[in-house]
Design a protein around this motif. Structure first.
Motif, PDB file in Angstrom:
ATOM      1  N   TYR A 136       5.339  -2.015  -2.382  1.00  0.00           N
ATOM      2  CA  TYR A 136       4.336  -2.735  -3.178  1.00  0.00           C
ATOM      3  C   TYR A 136       3.012  -1.993  -3.133  1.00  0.00           C
ATOM      4  CZ  TYR A 136       0.950  -6.040  -4.870  1.00  0.00           C
ATOM      5  OH  TYR A 136      -0.070  -6.607  -5.601  1.00  0.00           O
ATOM      6  N   PRO A 192      -9.664   4.160   3.015  1.00  0.00           N
ATOM      7  CA  PRO A 192      -9.885   4.897   4.262  1.00  0.00           C
ATOM      8  C   PRO A 192     -11.342   5.340   4.406  1.00  0.00           C
ATOM      9  CG  PRO A 192      -8.912   6.346   2.599  1.00  0.00           C
ATOM     10  CD  PRO A 192      -9.193   5.034   1.910  1.00  0.00           C
ATOM     11  N   SER A 228      -4.016  -1.288   8.275  1.00  0.00           N
ATOM     12  CA  SER A 228      -5.323  -1.204   7.598  1.00  0.00           C
ATOM     13  C   SER A 228      -6.472  -1.390   8.580  1.00  0.00           C
ATOM     14  CB  SER A 228      -5.427  -2.288   6.517  1.00  0.00           C
ATOM     15  OG  SER A 228      -4.256  -2.328   5.745  1.00  0.00           O
ATOM     16  N   GLY A 269       0.863  -1.191   0.000  1.00  0.00           N
ATOM     17  CA  GLY A 269       0.000   0.000   0.000  1.00  0.00           C
ATOM     18  C   GLY A 269       0.894   1.233   0.000  1.00  0.00           C
ATOM     19  N   GLY A 285       0.034   4.946  -1.220  1.00  0.00           N
ATOM     20  CA  GLY A 285      -1.125   5.620  -0.634  1.00  0.00           C
ATOM     21  C   GLY A 285      -0.766   6.795   0.253  1.00  0.00           C
ATOM     22  N   GLY A 286      -1.813   7.359   0.842  1.00  0.00           N
ATOM     23  CA  GLY A 286      -1.667   8.526   1.703  1.00  0.00           C
ATOM     24  C   GLY A 286      -0.773   8.250   2.901  1.00  0.00           C
ATOM     25  N   ILE A 287      -0.862   7.062   3.451  1.00  0.00           N
ATOM     26  CA  ILE A 287       0.044   6.674   4.546  1.00  0.00           C
ATOM     27  C   ILE A 287       1.332   6.104   3.965  1.00  0.00           C
ATOM     28  CG2 ILE A 287       0.393   5.087   6.487  1.00  0.00           C
ATOM     29  CD1 ILE A 287      -2.700   5.130   6.850  1.00  0.00           C
ATOM     30  N   VAL A 310      -8.562  -2.327  12.283  1.00  0.00           N
ATOM     31  CA  VAL A 310      -7.434  -3.061  12.871  1.00  0.00           C
ATOM     32  C   VAL A 310      -7.932  -4.195  13.778  1.00  0.00           C
ATOM     33  CG1 VAL A 310      -5.510  -2.833  14.517  1.00  0.00           C
ATOM     34  CG2 VAL A 310      -5.835  -1.115  12.744  1.00  0.00           C
ATOM     35  N   GLU A 341      -5.301 -11.181   0.864  1.00  0.00           N
ATOM     36  CA  GLU A 341      -4.399 -11.439  -0.276  1.00  0.00           C
ATOM     37  C   GLU A 341      -2.930 -11.187   0.128  1.00  0.00           C
ATOM     38  OE1 GLU A 341      -5.244  -8.687  -3.505  1.00  0.00           O
ATOM     39  OE2 GLU A 341      -3.229  -9.010  -4.320  1.00  0.00           O
ATOM     40  N   LEU A 342      -2.711 -10.115   0.870  1.00  0.00           N
ATOM     41  CA  LEU A 342      -1.344  -9.779   1.274  1.00  0.00           C
ATOM     42  C   LEU A 342      -0.835 -10.765   2.330  1.00  0.00           C
ATOM     43  CD1 LEU A 342      -1.892  -5.912   1.399  1.00  0.00           C
ATOM     44  CD2 LEU A 342      -0.648  -7.204  -0.370  1.00  0.00           C
ATOM     45  N   ASN A 356     -11.486  -4.087   2.722  1.00  0.00           N
ATOM     46  CA  ASN A 356     -10.132  -4.210   3.259  1.00  0.00           C
ATOM     47  C   ASN A 356      -9.774  -5.642   3.677  1.00  0.00           C
ATOM     48  OD1 ASN A 356      -9.822  -1.565   2.708  1.00  0.00           O
ATOM     49  ND2 ASN A 356      -9.784  -0.834   4.823  1.00  0.00           N
ATOM     50  N   PRO A 382      -0.324  -0.804   5.147  1.00  0.00           N
ATOM     51  CA  PRO A 382      -1.302   0.285   5.172  1.00  0.00           C
ATOM     52  C   PRO A 382      -2.137   0.268   3.885  1.00  0.00           C
ATOM     53  CG  PRO A 382       0.841   1.156   4.526  1.00  0.00           C
ATOM     54  CD  PRO A 382       0.945  -0.344   4.485  1.00  0.00           C
ATOM     55  N   THR A 413      -3.251  10.516   7.609  1.00  0.00           N
ATOM     56  CA  THR A 413      -2.187   9.893   6.818  1.00  0.00           C
ATOM     57  C   THR A 413      -0.807  10.269   7.373  1.00  0.00           C
ATOM     58  OG1 THR A 413      -2.299  11.742   5.263  1.00  0.00           O
ATOM     59  CG2 THR A 413      -3.499   9.741   4.653  1.00  0.00           C
TER      60      THR A 413
HETATM   61  P1  NAD Z   1      -5.114   5.448   0.605  1.00  0.00           P
HETATM   62  O1  NAD Z   1      -6.317   5.162  -0.194  1.00  0.00           O
HETATM   63  O2  NAD Z   1      -4.492   6.784   0.485  1.00  0.00           O
HETATM   64  O3  NAD Z   1      -3.981   4.381   0.302  1.00  0.00           O
HETATM   65  C1  NAD Z   1      -4.239   2.993   0.287  1.00  0.00           C
HETATM   66  C2  NAD Z   1      -3.335   2.361  -0.738  1.00  0.00           C
HETATM   67  O4  NAD Z   1      -3.624   0.967  -0.735  1.00  0.00           O
HETATM   68  C3  NAD Z   1      -3.561   2.879  -2.167  1.00  0.00           C
HETATM   69  O5  NAD Z   1      -2.346   3.330  -2.725  1.00  0.00           O
HETATM   70  C4  NAD Z   1      -4.094   1.663  -2.901  1.00  0.00           C
HETATM   71  O6  NAD Z   1      -3.714   1.587  -4.260  1.00  0.00           O
HETATM   72  C5  NAD Z   1      -3.475   0.547  -2.083  1.00  0.00           C
HETATM   73  N1  NAD Z   1      -4.118  -0.760  -2.315  1.00  0.00           N
HETATM   74  C6  NAD Z   1      -5.412  -1.033  -2.583  1.00  0.00           C
HETATM   75  N2  NAD Z   1      -5.573  -2.358  -2.804  1.00  0.00           N
HETATM   76  C7  NAD Z   1      -4.349  -2.911  -2.653  1.00  0.00           C
HETATM   77  C8  NAD Z   1      -3.868  -4.237  -2.767  1.00  0.00           C
HETATM   78  N3  NAD Z   1      -4.661  -5.267  -3.072  1.00  0.00           N
HETATM   79  N4  NAD Z   1      -2.553  -4.454  -2.549  1.00  0.00           N
HETATM   80  C9  NAD Z   1      -1.738  -3.426  -2.234  1.00  0.00           C
HETATM   81  N5  NAD Z   1      -2.129  -2.144  -2.132  1.00  0.00           N
HETATM   82  C10 NAD Z   1      -3.423  -1.901  -2.338  1.00  0.00           C
HETATM   83  O7  NAD Z   1      -5.480   5.153   2.141  1.00  0.00           O
HETATM   84  P2  NAD Z   1      -4.661   5.589   3.441  1.00  0.00           P
HETATM   85  O8  NAD Z   1      -5.146   6.904   3.903  1.00  0.00           O
HETATM   86  O9  NAD Z   1      -3.215   5.398   3.190  1.00  0.00           O
HETATM   87  O10 NAD Z   1      -5.201   4.496   4.510  1.00  0.00           O
HETATM   88  C11 NAD Z   1      -4.898   3.144   4.366  1.00  0.00           C
HETATM   89  C12 NAD Z   1      -5.555   2.326   5.463  1.00  0.00           C
HETATM   90  O11 NAD Z   1      -4.993   2.656   6.743  1.00  0.00           O
HETATM   91  C13 NAD Z   1      -7.059   2.577   5.612  1.00  0.00           C
HETATM   92  O12 NAD Z   1      -7.726   1.348   5.809  1.00  0.00           O
HETATM   93  C14 NAD Z   1      -7.167   3.427   6.869  1.00  0.00           C
HETATM   94  O13 NAD Z   1      -8.415   3.308   7.499  1.00  0.00           O
HETATM   95  C15 NAD Z   1      -6.048   2.869   7.692  1.00  0.00           C
HETATM   96  N6  NAD Z   1      -5.569   3.715   8.800  1.00  0.00           N
HETATM   97  C16 NAD Z   1      -5.213   3.096   9.953  1.00  0.00           C
HETATM   98  C17 NAD Z   1      -4.742   3.839  11.020  1.00  0.00           C
HETATM   99  C18 NAD Z   1      -4.342   3.166  12.301  1.00  0.00           C
HETATM  100  O14 NAD Z   1      -4.197   3.853  13.321  1.00  0.00           O
HETATM  101  N7  NAD Z   1      -4.083   1.872  12.320  1.00  0.00           N
HETATM  102  C19 NAD Z   1      -4.622   5.236  10.906  1.00  0.00           C
HETATM  103  C20 NAD Z   1      -4.988   5.825   9.712  1.00  0.00           C
HETATM  104  C21 NAD Z   1      -5.468   5.052   8.652  1.00  0.00           C
END
Ligand code: NAD
Ligand code: LMR
Length: 334
Positions: A33, A80, A118, A8, A11-13, A121, A100-101, A94, A76, A227
């Motif tokens: 990845y 979101p 993700s 991931g 992505g934003g994180i 949690v 899959e991962l 999710n 991650p 993020t």
């Molecule tokens: P985002 O949409 O910006 O990024 C997610 C990334 O995952 C994207 O780049 C997307 O292409 C990728 N992705 C989608 N399917 C995939 C796959 N099969 N294999 C690999 N990558 C894949 O989202 P984000 O803001 O980065 O948030 C990601 C996750 O983290 C969300 O579920 C969010 O709720 C969670 N999150 C958790 C916490 C925590 O405290 N644990 C905090 C913030 C966000």
């Protein structure tokens, strides 16, 4: 030689988290990845003059190469929240991504330390754990739900109240990572005099910490959730684990783990206080060592109010755990 795979990573994180990990001298390969854009992100990061080699892998065909032999896998990946959604609303999409991962990790990096970001949690850690069980490679000492953002927020908000340096103010946060399952133990905060807070202040602060994710979701107004603060928290957690496991340094952090990782240690404490032996996963203070979780530390003395919060959290937590577990146990294709 420590290989870290971020799933991931575009992505934003994923992007800022990878940037922060790129700064560590303990990492030799940073494998990025995602299903989109990873080559671009990797090319960009690879120009930074730090120790690790950066590789980019895009799409399922390149997943094996990304994850093969990884010592640490950080996840991650996934969608979101938008305003009005709960973390549980993310489950369906999710859980498929995380499964899959996890399958790839169980096949190609069965000894990896798994750091799950993700959401939700509370359910995703059981998803990964059950996949590892199905592949006979399960070790509960090596799979963690990253709840560090709750700790980071607790330090920040409490330090603001007392006008202190947030880095000096530490608050254990136990339970899970969603709403009422987030239980900040403000009564155990370091470097502040908890007794100076009124009951009302404690309750307000607790609610703010429990629902801090919503604050960001609302402010971002449809464009996602936390993020940058999560990247900071995720890097702090991952680097602590790496330092403990590969650097031989003792590190302690709260994380959402299977209590069977140390059933005779602090787990007993949770089961006794929660009054429910059936609770399998919980965020607890953990001491990391060369095999991952070395010890689950005791929760310690908690206030009456915190005890009440804990009781309230158990039902939701249990249903989140069952949802994640049965998603895999009921899956006859695995
Ligand atoms: P985002 O949409 O910006 O990024 C997610 C990334 O995952 C994207 O780049 C997307 O292409 C990728 N992705 C989608 N399917 C995939 C796959 N099969 N294999 C690999 N990558 C894949 O989202 P984000 O803001 O980065 O948030 C990601 C996750 O983290 C969300 O579920 C969010 O709720 C969670 N999150 C958790 C916490 C925590 O405290 N644990 C905090 C913030 C966000
Ligand atoms: C958070 O706590 O910020 C994350 O879990 C993201 C969210 O959905 O709130």
């Amino acid at each position: 030689m420590v290989k870290v795979t971020v799933c991931g990573a575009s992505g934003g994180i994923g992007q800022p988290l990878s940037l922060l990990l790129k700064q560590s001298n303990l990492i030799s390969q940073l494998a990025l990845y995602d299903i989109v854009n990873t080559h671009g992100v990797a090319a960009d990061l690879s120009h930074i003059d730090t120790h690790s080699k950066v590789t980019g892998h895009v799409g399922p065909k390149e997943l094996e190469e990304a994850i093969k032999g990884a010592d640490v896998v950080v996840i991650p990946a996934g969608i979101p929240r938008k305003p009005g959604m709960s973390r549980d609303d993310l489950f369906k999409i999710n859980a498929n991504i995380v499964r899959e991962l996890a399958v790839a990790a169980a096949n190609y990096a069965p000894h990896a330390l798994m750091c799950i970001i993700s959401n939700p949690v509370n359910s995703m850690v059981p998803v990964v754990s059950e996949v590892f069980k199905k592949y006979n490679v399960y070790d509960p000492r090596r799979i963690f739900g990253v709840t560090t953002l709750d700790l980071v927020r607790s330090s920040t908000f409490l330090a603001e109240l007392f006008n202190k340096d947030p880095r000096q103010v530490n608050v254990p946060v136990i339970g899970g990572h969603s709403g009422v399952t987030i239980i900040p133990l403000l009564s155990q905060a370091t470097n502040v005099s908890f007794g100076d807070l009124s009951e009302e202040q404690v309750q307000q602060l607790t609610k703010r910490i429990q629902f801090a994710g919503d604050e960001v979701v609302k402010a971002k107004n449809g464009s996602g959730s936390a993020t940058l603060s999560m990247a900071y928290a995720g890097a702090r957690f991952t680097l602590n684990v790496i330092e403990a496991v590969f650097g031989g340094v003792s590190r302690t952090e709260c994380a959402y783990v299977n209590l069977q990782a140390d059933p005779n240690g602090g787990a007993q404490n949770v089961w006794r206080i929660a009054g429910d032996k059936e609770i399998d996963y919980f965020s607890v203070p953990v001491e990391f060592g060369k095999n991952g979780i070395q010890r689950i530390l005791p929760i310690g003395k908690i206030s009456k109010y915190e005890y009440k919060l804990l009781k309230e959290a158990v039902a939701e937590l249990k249903s989140n755990i069952v949802k994640g577990t049965s998603f895999i146990t009921d899956d006859s294709k695995l």
